[in-house]
Design a protein around this motif. Structure first.
Motif, PDB file in Angstrom:
ATOM      1  N   LEU A 134       0.601  -1.542  -0.217  1.00 52.91           N
ATOM      2  CA  LEU A 134      -0.108  -0.474   0.367  1.00 52.91           C
ATOM      3  C   LEU A 134       0.888   1.447   0.145  1.00 52.91           C
ATOM      4  O   LEU A 134       0.612   2.512  -0.598  1.00 52.91           O
ATOM      5  CB  LEU A 134      -0.963  -0.334   1.382  1.00 52.91           C
ATOM      6  N   VAL A 135       2.038   1.412   0.570  1.00 51.39           N
ATOM      7  CA  VAL A 135       3.006   2.463   0.562  1.00 51.39           C
ATOM      8  C   VAL A 135       4.028   2.163   0.377  1.00 51.39           C
ATOM      9  O   VAL A 135       4.607   3.720  -0.211  1.00 51.39           O
ATOM     10  CB  VAL A 135       3.450   3.518   2.433  1.00 51.39           C
ATOM     11  N   GLY A 136       4.597   1.360  -0.539  1.00 53.30           N
ATOM     12  CA  GLY A 136       5.727   1.085  -1.518  1.00 53.30           C
ATOM     13  C   GLY A 136       7.344   1.209  -0.343  1.00 53.30           C
ATOM     14  O   GLY A 136       7.030   0.138   0.594  1.00 53.30           O
ATOM     15  N   ARG A 137       8.336   1.588  -1.184  1.00 49.63           N
ATOM     16  CA  ARG A 137       9.699   1.374  -0.021  1.00 49.63           C
ATOM     17  C   ARG A 137       9.907   2.711  -0.287  1.00 49.63           C
ATOM     18  O   ARG A 137       9.615   3.422  -0.607  1.00 49.63           O
ATOM     19  CB  ARG A 137      10.308   0.517  -1.542  1.00 49.63           C
ATOM     20  N   SER A 138      10.932   2.543   0.669  1.00 50.10           N
ATOM     21  CA  SER A 138      11.743   3.926   1.555  1.00 50.10           C
ATOM     22  C   SER A 138      13.119   3.870   1.179  1.00 50.10           C
ATOM     23  O   SER A 138      13.461   3.083  -0.236  1.00 50.10           O
ATOM     24  CB  SER A 138      11.925   3.634   3.149  1.00 50.10           C
ATOM     25  N   TYR A 139      13.824   5.061   0.848  1.00 51.00           N
ATOM     26  CA  TYR A 139      14.794   5.521   0.477  1.00 51.00           C
ATOM     27  C   TYR A 139      16.024   4.571   1.207  1.00 51.00           C
ATOM     28  O   TYR A 139      15.808   3.613   2.584  1.00 51.00           O
ATOM     29  CB  TYR A 139      15.554   6.654   0.756  1.00 51.00           C
ATOM     30  N   SER A 140      16.919   4.196   0.329  1.00 45.63           N
ATOM     31  CA  SER A 140      17.763   3.073   0.974  1.00 45.63           C
ATOM     32  C   SER A 140      18.886   3.559   2.420  1.00 45.63           C
ATOM     33  O   SER A 140      18.970   4.847   2.280  1.00 45.63           O
ATOM     34  CB  SER A 140      18.891   2.681   0.083  1.00 45.63           C
ATOM     35  N   PHE A 141      19.034   2.999   3.641  1.00 40.71           N
ATOM     36  CA  PHE A 141      19.856   3.531   4.185  1.00 40.71           C
ATOM     37  C   PHE A 141      20.935   2.320   4.866  1.00 40.71           C
ATOM     38  O   PHE A 141      20.968   1.133   4.628  1.00 40.71           O
ATOM     39  CB  PHE A 141      19.462   3.744   5.578  1.00 40.71           C
ATOM     40  N   THR A 142      22.313   2.342   5.720  1.00 40.18           N
ATOM     41  CA  THR A 142      22.645   2.095   5.662  1.00 40.18           C
ATOM     42  C   THR A 142      23.216   1.615   7.117  1.00 40.18           C
ATOM     43  O   THR A 142      22.303   2.229   7.648  1.00 40.18           O
ATOM     44  CB  THR A 142      24.621   2.405   5.731  1.00 40.18           C
ATOM     45  N   ILE A 143      23.496   0.789   7.897  1.00 36.49           N
ATOM     46  CA  ILE A 143      23.868   0.196   9.507  1.00 36.49           C
ATOM     47  C   ILE A 143      24.707  -0.573   9.553  1.00 36.49           C
ATOM     48  O   ILE A 143      25.250  -1.157   8.674  1.00 36.49           O
ATOM     49  CB  ILE A 143      22.961  -1.480   9.798  1.00 36.49           C
ATOM     50  N   GLU A 144      25.578   0.549   9.757  1.00 39.11           N
ATOM     51  CA  GLU A 144      27.221   0.757  10.560  1.00 39.11           C
ATOM     52  C   GLU A 144      28.048   1.048  11.421  1.00 39.11           C
ATOM     53  O   GLU A 144      26.959   2.616  11.931  1.00 39.11           O
ATOM     54  CB  GLU A 144      27.939   0.540   8.810  1.00 39.11           C
ATOM     55  N   ASP A 145      28.473   1.006  12.717  1.00 39.04           N
ATOM     56  CA  ASP A 145      29.148   1.417  13.343  1.00 39.04           C
ATOM     57  C   ASP A 145      30.238   2.398  12.798  1.00 39.04           C
ATOM     58  O   ASP A 145      30.495   2.866  11.587  1.00 39.04           O
ATOM     59  CB  ASP A 145      29.381   1.218  14.307  1.00 39.04           C
ATOM     60  N   GLY A 146      30.352   3.626  13.305  1.00 43.02           N
ATOM     61  CA  GLY A 146      30.699   5.651  12.856  1.00 43.02           C
ATOM     62  C   GLY A 146      30.127   5.738  11.848  1.00 43.02           C
ATOM     63  O   GLY A 146      31.067   7.144  11.396  1.00 43.02           O
ATOM     64  N   LEU A 147      28.790   5.776  11.509  1.00 43.90           N
ATOM     65  CA  LEU A 147      28.423   6.353  10.574  1.00 43.90           C
ATOM     66  C   LEU A 147      27.941   8.040  11.015  1.00 43.90           C
ATOM     67  O   LEU A 147      28.413   8.770  10.362  1.00 43.90           O
ATOM     68  CB  LEU A 147      27.341   6.610  10.570  1.00 43.90           C
ATOM     69  N   TYR A 148      28.120   8.763  12.667  1.00 43.95           N
ATOM     70  CA  TYR A 148      27.430   9.814  13.254  1.00 43.95           C
ATOM     71  C   TYR A 148      29.144  10.667  12.956  1.00 43.95           C
ATOM     72  O   TYR A 148      29.225  11.428  13.034  1.00 43.95           O
ATOM     73  CB  TYR A 148      27.150   9.864  14.019  1.00 43.95           C
ATOM     74  N   GLU A 149      30.291   9.341  13.352  1.00 47.16           N
ATOM     75  CA  GLU A 149      31.628  10.243  13.595  1.00 47.16           C
ATOM     76  C   GLU A 149      31.473  10.650  12.304  1.00 47.16           C
ATOM     77  O   GLU A 149      32.862  12.095  12.085  1.00 47.16           O
ATOM     78  CB  GLU A 149      32.778   8.791  13.776  1.00 47.16           C
ATOM     79  N   ARG A 150      31.610  10.420  11.028  1.00 45.11           N
ATOM     80  CA  ARG A 150      32.032  10.690   9.385  1.00 45.11           C
ATOM     81  C   ARG A 150      31.440  12.083   9.929  1.00 45.11           C
ATOM     82  O   ARG A 150      31.550  13.219   9.070  1.00 45.11           O
ATOM     83  CB  ARG A 150      31.393   9.440   8.949  1.00 45.11           C
ATOM     84  N   ILE A 151      29.747  12.600   9.930  1.00 44.94           N
ATOM     85  CA  ILE A 151      29.474  13.433   9.604  1.00 44.94           C
ATOM     86  C   ILE A 151      29.632  14.816  10.267  1.00 44.94           C
ATOM     87  O   ILE A 151      29.456  15.864  10.412  1.00 44.94           O
ATOM     88  CB  ILE A 151      27.833  13.090   9.506  1.00 44.94           C
TER      89      ILE A 151
END
Length: 519
Positions: A134-151
């Motif tokens: 009914l609603v489709g699919r989301s945009y993709s995303f990553t699961i990984e440690d260290g993601l927030y350190e990079r931004i």
């Protein structure tokens, strides 16, 4: 009384206030406290909320992604909603998780249902998307440690990217590398026969303008984040000064401090208010704007705070900064001025009092705090001064510190309640607040979280990061190099990192999140 004793007594008072606030509202449940174990287009007047086409995904996620062991929640909206959703690995198409939608509700405004899907059980590193009937699919995303350190690192480096007067090499600046700019002499706006070297510092907009009060405000925000969450700041941010034994944030701010010192008249102590770029004889001219009271007080506030924190690394340079700050303070008219002037006087007085202990300065602090209701619509300068005052090692009036703590605690609870009542769990959406206001709220919440260490506030802060990274009503990631539906595909000026003032507050918020996850 030492600063640690002040803060301990204030923390006790804050804890009492928190119990009162939490038990005074039946709709709020107390959370258990956590266990302690080129020019890059920084805009002059940021406006971070824009109308965009309505055709966006109906499943909203953080498009950068999630830390492996973190709470992971998607928001679903639609005329009809299914009972279940699936998390699918992007590279293989494998369904790795099936979950149920929870807390379904109906919004009369949008004529849509909304709901939440918790997929915290998905912890394996990889790239995923969510799909539902009914609603489709989301945009993709990553699961990984260290993601927030990079931004976090990228947010800190925005000021390096905007350095004026020096060549930025590809080694450190990549695609925004450029030759040195604005290295020529500038002339006084009031008297073009007088020229000055005011090169250096950070560009604040596309033209390369530089205002002293705006610089001081961002310096104050970032130095406060350093005070509260110093372990989040490393000496490995990837700037020329990296590896010199000094946290790179302080190195970067010192680059701006060097420019501020050039803006002070060596004879009088007065501080020119800024540098402007203008067209002249078919080319570009640089002028220095007249000295003013606000610029002197902003200068005094920023250099006092920097000197206090930098003395650990270079006592002589710190002393030079404090001396310049005191001269600017003495140059500023002591008579009461307009609202902005008095707010800057308060911030400067709190920093000078902490650095020097002079009672002649303290009287300005107590005068301001004993005056009209300063807690309503608190500006960055007043917030800055209030936090400094309750943390100082100098003798303080404890009743004033407790009043400040009470104001902070009350505002923090209001922010947490607003977030809990929002579809996207971040106090935004439905036109309630723009990104600037949300970042301002996070300054309060991050500071109070440091004071009392509350798990609920940690969650609210992280939910705001999810909001900025795409889990919002427009499904836009406002953060550089993050998300399939990034602001750059819609409007370059929407990016938080591209806004001079907003980016410093993003650094503040991320310092807490990075500290929480990695330290």
């Amino acid at each position: 009384m030492c600063g640690r004793c002040n803060l301990l007594r204030i923390k006790k008072a804050a804890a009492v206030l928190l119990v009162f606030l939490l038990t005074g509202c039946g709709a709020i449940q107390e959370e258990a406290p956590k266990t302690e174990n080129i020019i890059t287009s920084m805009e002059a007047e940021p406006e971070l909320s824009y109308e965009v086409p309505a055709s966006s995904a109906n499943i909203f996620v953080n498009q950068l992604g999630y830390i492996k062991e973190s709470t992971k929640v998607a928001v679903f909206c639609g005329k009809e909603l299914p009972e279940e959703f699936q998390v699918i690995r992007k590279d293989t198409g494998e369904v790795v998780f099936t979950g149920c939608l929870e807390n379904k509700g109906y919004d009369d405004g949008s004529k849509e249902y909304n709901s939440y899907g918790d997929f915290s059980g998905v912890c394996e590193a990889g790239v995923y998307y969510i799909e539902a009937p009914l609603v489709g699919r989301s945009y993709s995303f990553t699961i990984e440690d260290g993601l927030y350190e990079r931004i976090f690192k990228e947010a800190c480096k925005q000021y390096y990217y905007n350095r004026c007067g020096m060549t930025l090499t590809k080694q450190y600046a990549n695609e925004v590398a450029h030759n040195a700019c604005h290295t020529g002499k500038a002339v006084l706006k009031e008297d073009e026969s007088v020229s000055l070297d005011v090169s250096g510092g950070w560009h604040q907009d596309e033209k390369g303008s530089k205002k002293v009060d705006r610089a001081a405000k961002s310096i104050g925000v970032m130095l406060l984040s350093y005070e509260l969450y110093g372990d989040s700041f490393t000496d490995e941010m990837g700037i020329p000064e990296s590896g010199n034994g000094v946290p790179d944030l302080l190195d970067e701010i010192k680059y701006e401090i060097e420019w501020l010192l050039k803006m002070q008249d060596k004879e009088t102590g007065a501080v020119y208010s800024g540098v402007g770029i203008y067209e002249k004889n078919g080319g570009e001219g640089i002028y220095v704007e007249p000295a003013g009271q606000v610029s002197a007080l902003a200068f005094a506030a920023a250099l006092s705070k920097f000197s206090y924190l930098y003395q650990e690394y270079d006592e002589d340079y710190a002393a030079k900064c404090l001396e310049a700050a005191e001269r600017a303070w003495q140059c500023a008219d002591s008579e009461q001025g307009d609202k902005e002037t008095e707010e800057w006087r308060f911030a400067a007085a709190t920093e000078l009092y902490r650095a020097t202990g002079k009672q002649s300065v303290h009287k300005y602090v107590t005068r301001y705090l004993s005056g009209e209701a300063y807690g309503e619509n608190m500006s960055d300068m007043v917030f800055w001064g209030c936090v400094t005052y309750i943390c100082t090692r100098q003798s303080v009036k404890l009743e004033l510190c407790e009043e400040i703590a009470g104001i902070f605690m009350q505002r923090a609870e209001e922010i947490a309640q607003e977030a809990a009542g929002s579809l996207f769990l971040a106090g935004g959406g439905n036109g309630q607040k723009n990104n600037q206001e949300l970042l301002q709220n996070m300054m309060y919440l991050t500071t109070v979280d440091h004071m009392i260490t509350n798990h609920e506030y940690d969650s609210v802060i992280e939910n705001h990061l999810h909001y900025f990274l795409g889990r919002n009503e427009k499904a836009i990631s406002y953060i550089d190099n993050a998300g399939e539906r990034n602001y750059r595909t819609i409007d370059e000026s929407m990016g938080i990192m591209k806004q001079f003032d907003a980016n410093s507050k993003l650094v503040f918020m991320l310092s807490e999140i990075v500290g929480e996850h990695y330290h």
